[in-house]
Write an enzyme that holds these catalytic residues in place. Structure first.
Site, mmCIF file in Angstrom:
data_model
loop_
_atom_site.group_PDB
_atom_site.id
_atom_site.type_symbol
_atom_site.label_atom_id
_atom_site.label_comp_id
_atom_site.label_asym_id
_atom_site.label_seq_id
_atom_site.Cartn_x
_atom_site.Cartn_y
_atom_site.Cartn_z
ATOM 1 N N GLU A 213 0.843 -1.203 0.000
ATOM 2 C CA GLU A 213 0.000 0.000 0.000
ATOM 3 C C GLU A 213 0.875 1.249 0.000
ATOM 4 O O GLU A 213 1.815 1.346 0.784
ATOM 5 C CB GLU A 213 -0.920 -0.034 1.232
ATOM 6 C CG GLU A 213 -1.592 1.261 1.608
ATOM 7 C CD GLU A 213 -2.512 1.832 0.531
ATOM 8 O OE1 GLU A 213 -3.309 1.069 -0.054
ATOM 9 O OE2 GLU A 213 -2.419 3.050 0.266
ATOM 10 N N GLY A 280 -7.692 1.605 -7.348
ATOM 11 C CA GLY A 280 -8.746 2.563 -7.679
ATOM 12 C C GLY A 280 -9.275 2.357 -9.088
ATOM 13 O O GLY A 280 -8.800 1.476 -9.816
ATOM 14 N N ALA A 329 -22.405 0.850 -5.372
ATOM 15 C CA ALA A 329 -23.589 0.484 -6.142
ATOM 16 C C ALA A 329 -24.837 1.176 -5.595
ATOM 17 O O ALA A 329 -25.668 1.669 -6.363
ATOM 18 C CB ALA A 329 -23.766 -1.033 -6.105
ATOM 19 N N HIS A 453 -32.982 -9.558 22.576
ATOM 20 C CA HIS A 453 -31.903 -10.221 23.315
ATOM 21 C C HIS A 453 -31.981 -11.729 23.084
ATOM 22 O O HIS A 453 -33.069 -12.289 23.176
ATOM 23 C CB HIS A 453 -32.026 -9.943 24.810
ATOM 24 C CG HIS A 453 -30.969 -10.634 25.610
ATOM 25 N ND1 HIS A 453 -29.655 -10.215 25.614
ATOM 26 C CD2 HIS A 453 -31.023 -11.738 26.393
ATOM 27 C CE1 HIS A 453 -28.948 -11.020 26.380
ATOM 28 N NE2 HIS A 453 -29.746 -11.962 26.865
#
Ligand code: FAD
Ligand code: NAI
Length: 474
Positions: A213, A280, A329, A453
């Site tokens: 990265e 990207g 999307a 719960h």
């Protein structure tokens, strides 16, 4: 003889097909032009999302998670499985079937809504106040006349300079979803959403995954505390992630050598069997004849639009990945429906402040609204409440107690400004936060609501209560 429509949508991805469906629902004569072909060479509606994005990636994430669970976690539950085997070919076939069912679903919806579908590449011939013309180049060439055109042409993966995608050794998302055998060593360039999701798939199936990265911080768009927690979990799982690197060369022959400078500036290299490049995406505008009709693109090559998705040309609109904003999307879909409604004379609104993000890793990461670092930078006074899944009964029963929920609320009004989750089913839990924020809810509102719960959603309630330092279960 030109065919005449009220709306012609160029692009049949989630932005385009939802725009077409909404326009048809509103009684507008609607056509959609899309050029995608599936692996069988036939038209395949649904764009990137359906064919090589959201849908196949989630199918593989689920299948690989099942494999990982059986292999590494079932024994904790007292379920012993002998002779576990990976049938990758079947896993990939199943993924293709999930995609095909989604393609067919859109074809069905087009028929149901009487939307004319043209397979081919669409480009603008003319655009004026009285209407537009769209040329379709396909098996048959057509010219469509439309009162309105919606450009929804989406995006394509950005290649690394000097390392074109061959989809065999150097893979975009398309190749990453169809590797025929598990690579022993998998390299990934870019620790963004695709890098983490696809890196997770192949790690679970047995690859040694190294992610390189460029940025010095991990997941810079997420809340820092959440990103730190995710980093701990991913590296413990075995994803090797190097930050702050500068790629200097990629050589692909039998395998792939990646040369790079590390965070200290030292020259390094790795050799991998396959390399995914996920750095990207770029907007698809080259086929539109934008220059010919004077459609303005912005400085980054996206179609320029205002907040209502209007371009500089009358009656030409643009939505989804081809315009500014997050490449998601559901953002494309919201814009598509809103533009169709605006064309029909309605006054829709898309709230870009409450678009959720979900990264479908394990644990999932999800958020909506502002991060803590954004609030600090904006000088907003806020209060934070966090609650760990380790203190949630359902998470313990599930056997997945990683992560936390974090609420950020305005210090004076208590209005929720952001909610951040890393943990089991974060992508489902975030919906409650989106609804609360859309209704300008406060953390106290969530704290006062009865949650079932035992459920993971109780961690939402406890984190909301923690804003006022009154979480109950910790
Ligand atoms: P697209 O889906 O790209 O569709 C555009 C369509 O237009 C394509 O069919 C294209 O062929 C067609 N087209 C282009 N030019 C022309 C032309 N001139 N004439 C005719 N047709 C043309 N987002 C999420 O929200 N959740 C996820 O989980 C998610 N996962 C993803 C995973 C991967 C691996 C990738 C790559 C993306 C993922 N995304 C996800 C992002 C999501 O796919 C996009 O944001 C979304 O597809 C954008 O929709 P769109 O309609 O704008 O464009
Ligand atoms: P991304 O923007 O998420 O991540 C790209 C990463 O690559 C960034 O961290 C960037 O710093 C890094 N990078 C850029 N250039 C580099 C270089 N030369 N060397 C090393 N690192 C470099 O983009 P990605 O992962 O390609 O995905 C594209 C988009 O698709 C996403 O932004 C998202 O909008 C969408 N998507 C959404 C998903 C979801 O909603 N779950 C899943 C997958 C994709």
């Amino acid at each position: 003889m030109p065919q005449i429509f009220d709306v012609v949508v160029i692009g049949g991805g989630p932005g385009g097909y939802i725009a077409a469906i909404r326009a048809a629902q509103l009684g507008l004569r609607t056509a959609c032009v899309d050029e995608w072909r599936g692996a069988d060479g036939k038209p395949a509606l649904g764009g990137t999302c359906t064919n090589v994005g959201c849908i196949p990636s989630k199918a593989l994430l689920q299948s690989s998670e099942n494999f990982d669970q059986v292999g590494h976690h079932f024994a904790d539950h007292g379920v012993r499985v002998r002779g576990l085997e990976l049938d990758l070919a079947q896993m990939l076939r199943r993924k293709d079937k999930v995609v095909k069912a989604s393609n067919d679903g859109i074809v069905y919806l087009f028929k149901k809504n009487k939307i004319a579908f043209f397979h081919g590449s669409g480009s603008l011939v003319s655009a004026g106040a009285s209407g537009c013309e769209v040329a379709v180049k396909g098996a048959q060439n057509e010219t469509l006349t439309a009162k309105n055109v919606i450009v929804a042409t989406g995006s394509s993966p950005r290649p690394l300079p000097g390392a074109d995608f061959d989809e065999s050794l150097v893979l975009s998302n398309t190749g990453a979803l169809a590797i025929p055998e598990v690579p022993k060593r998998l390299g990934v360039i870019g620790a963004g959403v695709i890098g983490l999701e696809m890196g997770s798939v192949w790690r679970r199936l047995g690859s040694e995954v190294t992610i390189l990265e460029a940025l010095p911080d991990f997941l810079g768009t997420a809340d820092e505390q959440i990103a730190k927690e995710a980093w701990k979990v991913f590296t413990k799982q075995g994803l090797k992630i190097e930050l702050g690197v500068r790629i200097t060369g990629v050589k692909a022959k039998k395998d792939v050598t990646v040369e790079y400078g590390d965070a200290q500036g030292k020259s390094q290299s790795i050799v991998v069997d396959r390399l995914i490049v996920s750095i990207g995406r770029v907007p698809n505008t080259s086929g539109l004849n934008a220059g010919g009709v004077g459609l303005k693109l912005d400085e980054r090559g996206f179609v320029g639009v205002d907040e209502h998705c209007r371009t500089n040309l009358p009656n030409v609109w643009a939505i989804g990945d081809v315009v500014r904003g997050p490449m998601l999307a559901h953002k494309a879909e919201e814009e598509g429906a809103a533009v169709a409604e605006r064309i029909a004379g309605k006054k829709p609104h898309v709230d870009f402040n409450t678009v959720p993000w979900v990264i479908y890793t394990s644990p999932e990461i999800a958020w909506v609204g502002k991060t803590e670092q954004q609030l600090k930078a904006d000088g907003v006074e806020y209060r934070a409440g966090t609650f760990p899944f380790s203190a949630n009964a359902r998470a313990r029963a599930l056997g997945d107690t990683t992560g936390m929920v974090k609420f950020l609320a305005d210090a004076k009004t208590d209005q929720i400004l952001g909610v951040h989750i890393v943990g089991p089913f974060a992508g489902e839990l975030i919906a409650e936060a989106v609804v609360a924020m859309e209704f300008h809810g406060s953390s106290e509102d969530i704290g006062m609501i009865c949650h079932a719960h035992p459920s993971l959603s109780e961690a939402m309630k406890d984190a909301a209560l923690a804003v006022d330092k009154r979480a109950l279960n910790i």
